[in-house]
Design an enzyme around this catalytic site. Sequence first.
Site, mmCIF file in Angstrom:
data_model
loop_
_atom_site.group_PDB
_atom_site.id
_atom_site.type_symbol
_atom_site.label_atom_id
_atom_site.label_comp_id
_atom_site.label_asym_id
_atom_site.label_seq_id
_atom_site.Cartn_x
_atom_site.Cartn_y
_atom_site.Cartn_z
ATOM 1 N N GLY A 1 -3.982 -5.756 1.273
ATOM 2 C CA GLY A 1 -4.710 -5.261 0.206
ATOM 3 C C GLY A 1 -4.660 -4.332 -0.663
ATOM 4 N N HIS A 2 -3.762 -3.425 -0.224
ATOM 5 C CA HIS A 2 -3.322 -2.161 -0.863
ATOM 6 C C HIS A 2 -2.008 -2.138 -1.367
ATOM 7 C CE1 HIS A 2 -3.500 2.254 -1.325
ATOM 8 N NE2 HIS A 2 -4.851 1.948 -1.666
ATOM 9 N N PHE A 3 -1.692 -2.612 -2.251
ATOM 10 C CA PHE A 3 -2.295 -3.492 -3.210
ATOM 11 C C PHE A 3 -1.476 -4.767 -3.118
ATOM 12 C CE2 PHE A 3 -3.355 0.623 -4.691
ATOM 13 C CZ PHE A 3 -4.678 0.432 -5.059
#
Length: 159
Positions: free
Chosen positions: A37-39
């Site tokens: 999620g990052h990223f």
Amino acid sequence: MRLEYFEMIDSVRLLDRAAGRIEALARVPMASPVFEGHFPGHPLVPGVLLTETMAQASGYLVLAHLDFARMPFLTGVDKARFRSFVGPGADLLVTATLEHDGSGYAVTRAAISHDGKALCDAELRFRTMPFPDGLDAPMRERARTIGLLPDPAPAGREP
């Protein structure tokens, strides 16, 4: 580093109690759920985890300085600066210097670098308190795992 478990420090390279300084190593894993999620497609270590890495190195320094008599709890982050991105596979050098200890508080100055290039730094404040029930032994074990404390001598043998 095991990002998802908040185990940020892999090993202690140097502990200089007299100078109030620690150098620790942290290797960013090639893969981690954090990167999903990052990223997506451009994995980066979140700044909050870099701050946690500096706080853990500082905390181990304070623990060693206090001979594990009290537990440091992070209470403040000041003057934090992030100069570059950190991606998977980076070998990080984490340093911390004890600036103040007294009245139940400790202050450190910490930094992270990679290949001699400064990545981030901050001033960190800790409240030092008695260990919560059951936390002393796991903290000592983790400190042994990373080389902050020596392994205990086998029973019946002097160190």
